[in-house]
Design a protein around this motif. Structure first.
Motif, short mmCIF file in Angstrom:
data_model
loop_
_atom_site.label_atom_id
_atom_site.label_comp_id
_atom_site.label_asym_id
_atom_site.label_seq_id
_atom_site.Cartn_x
_atom_site.Cartn_y
_atom_site.Cartn_z
N VAL A 76 -5.19 2.02 -26.78
CA VAL A 76 -3.93 1.32 -26.60
C VAL A 76 -2.93 2.32 -26.06
O VAL A 76 -2.84 3.45 -26.55
CB VAL A 76 -3.42 0.73 -27.93
N GLY A 77 -2.20 1.95 -25.01
CA GLY A 77 -1.26 2.86 -24.38
C GLY A 77 0.18 2.42 -24.56
O GLY A 77 0.49 1.22 -24.55
N MET A 78 1.07 3.40 -24.72
CA MET A 78 2.51 3.14 -24.83
C MET A 78 3.25 4.04 -23.86
O MET A 78 2.92 5.21 -23.72
CB MET A 78 3.01 3.39 -26.26
N ASP A 79 4.28 3.49 -23.23
CA ASP A 79 5.11 4.30 -22.33
C ASP A 79 6.47 3.64 -22.21
O ASP A 79 6.61 2.42 -22.37
CB ASP A 79 4.45 4.43 -20.96
N ILE A 80 7.49 4.47 -21.90
CA ILE A 80 8.85 3.96 -21.79
C ILE A 80 9.23 3.64 -20.35
O ILE A 80 10.26 3.02 -20.10
CB ILE A 80 9.85 4.98 -22.39
N ALA A 81 8.39 4.07 -19.39
CA ALA A 81 8.71 3.89 -17.98
C ALA A 81 8.05 2.62 -17.44
O ALA A 81 6.82 2.59 -17.27
CB ALA A 81 8.25 5.11 -17.18
N ASP A 96 -4.89 -1.85 -23.71
CA ASP A 96 -3.71 -2.70 -23.89
C ASP A 96 -2.47 -1.83 -23.75
O ASP A 96 -2.42 -0.71 -24.28
CB ASP A 96 -3.73 -3.36 -25.27
N LEU A 97 -1.44 -2.34 -23.07
CA LEU A 97 -0.27 -1.54 -22.73
C LEU A 97 0.99 -2.10 -23.40
O LEU A 97 1.18 -3.31 -23.48
CB LEU A 97 -0.07 -1.52 -21.21
N PHE A 98 1.85 -1.17 -23.85
CA PHE A 98 3.11 -1.55 -24.48
C PHE A 98 4.25 -0.75 -23.87
O PHE A 98 4.14 0.46 -23.70
CB PHE A 98 3.06 -1.27 -25.99
N LEU A 99 5.35 -1.43 -23.57
CA LEU A 99 6.58 -0.76 -23.13
C LEU A 99 7.39 -0.45 -24.38
O LEU A 99 7.85 -1.37 -25.07
CB LEU A 99 7.37 -1.67 -22.19
N HIS A 100 7.55 0.84 -24.68
CA HIS A 100 8.17 1.20 -25.97
C HIS A 100 8.72 2.62 -25.92
O HIS A 100 8.14 3.50 -25.26
CB HIS A 100 7.14 1.08 -27.09
N ASP A 101 9.83 2.85 -26.62
CA ASP A 101 10.42 4.17 -26.78
C ASP A 101 9.83 4.81 -28.03
O ASP A 101 10.14 4.39 -29.15
CB ASP A 101 11.94 4.05 -26.89
N ILE A 102 8.99 5.83 -27.86
CA ILE A 102 8.31 6.44 -29.00
C ILE A 102 9.30 7.17 -29.91
O ILE A 102 8.99 7.44 -31.08
CB ILE A 102 7.21 7.42 -28.54
N GLY A 103 10.50 7.47 -29.41
CA GLY A 103 11.51 8.10 -30.25
C GLY A 103 12.06 7.17 -31.31
O GLY A 103 12.74 7.63 -32.25
N GLN A 104 11.76 5.88 -31.20
CA GLN A 104 12.17 4.91 -32.21
C GLN A 104 11.07 4.65 -33.23
O GLN A 104 11.23 3.80 -34.11
CB GLN A 104 12.57 3.58 -31.53
#
Length: 286
Positions: A76-81, A96-104
């Motif tokens: 599963v992948g997460m990125d803010i861009a 599976d991809l998620f748009l997310h700010d990992i700093g939160q």
């Protein structure tokens, strides 16, 4: 030229043009492949390891995810861009991809993943442009590591490759990780080489990781890039050959069952059950 994280936030820096250039650059592809392969080694997931559920933190356009696919893992992948994730969708990556700010922090349930990797991401958490204490780097690091520790199974590992600009940054990051409950430490490959030096934060959850002993770093000058280039070219040739093959118009029973099992493993709902009619060929009617 200043470091990317000092120029703009990641969601702005990695716009459409930069994201496309980053993804198609063969040097970037080679470096990503080398660091992802090394991250899998530090995760103790060798070629014969069974499939694992992995989190790719800052997955970008899916360059590292392709290596996870080749190794047989589910990710599963997460990125803010958004531009990076758009390219990943165009490239039809398997994760599976998620748009997310990992700093939160991370929104996953406890114990969801068998491990986590991150390539060239953590330094972005240290350059938040804000005067608010809630979103200052120490607070963002605390949320990041606390929720990362929670989503990993016991025992497991997280391997985070990053580019610290000073010893103070290394101290800040490792302190935040320990406060969140992680064991482990910093692994520096090729410490005497300006070109090949890479820093990995190797984090442990639980006590089932060979006594929580930090893996040994690679040493040497690593000035001979010929072997690495040859490995990368061979891998790229395999990928191109695979893409060049036309997919079968008719999917057989084994293919359908394998695909359905993959969806079940990912936790998707509504996957039809298997039966004797699965993959059955029907006669053409007029």
């Amino acid at each position: 030229m200043s470091r990317p994280e000092l120029q703009a936030p990641p969601e702005i820096y990695y716009g459409d043009a930069v994201a496309k250039k980053y993804t198609t650059n063969t040097r970037v592809q080679r470096i990503q492949a080398e660091m992802t392969t090394r991250a899998l080694e530090l995760l103790n997931l060798g070629p014969d390891a069974p499939p694992s559920m992995l989190l790719d933190i800052g997955c970008g356009s899916g360059l590292s995810g392709e290596l996870l696919d080749e190794a047989g893992h589910i990710w599963v992948g997460m990125d803010i861009a958004p531009s990076m994730l758009e390219i990943a969708l165009e490239r039809e990556v398997e994760g599976d991809l998620f748009l997310h700010d990992i700093g939160q922090g991370f929104p996953f349930r406890a114990g969801t993943f068998d491990g986590a990797i991150s390539i060239s991401v953590i330094q972005w958490l240290l350059n938040a442009e804000t005067s608010s204490e809630i979103n200052a780097p120490p607070a963002r690091l605390a949320r990041f590591f606390r929720t990362l520790h929670a989503l990993l199974r016991n025992p497991s590992r997280a391997i985070l490759q990053w580019y610290p600009s000073s010893d103070d940054q290394i101290a800040m990051v490792t302190t935040a990780a320990r406060k969140a409950g992680f064991g482990g430490g910093v692994v520096v490959d090729y410490p005497n080489s300006k070109k090949a030096r890479k820093v990995f934060l190797c984090l442990f959850v639980g006590s089932g990781n060979n006594g929580n002993q930090v893996p040994q770093a690679l040493d040497g000058d690593d000035d001979d890039d010929g072997l690495a280039d040859a490995r990368f070219e061979k891998r790229r040739q395999r990928v191109n050959e695979r893409k060049g093959k036309q997919r079968k118009n008719v999917k057989d029973r084994d293919w359908i069952i394998k695909k359905k099992e993959k969806y079940r493993t990912k936790g998707k709902e509504g996957v039809p059950r298997d039966s004797k009619y699965t993959g059955r060929k029907r006669k053409t009617t007029f």
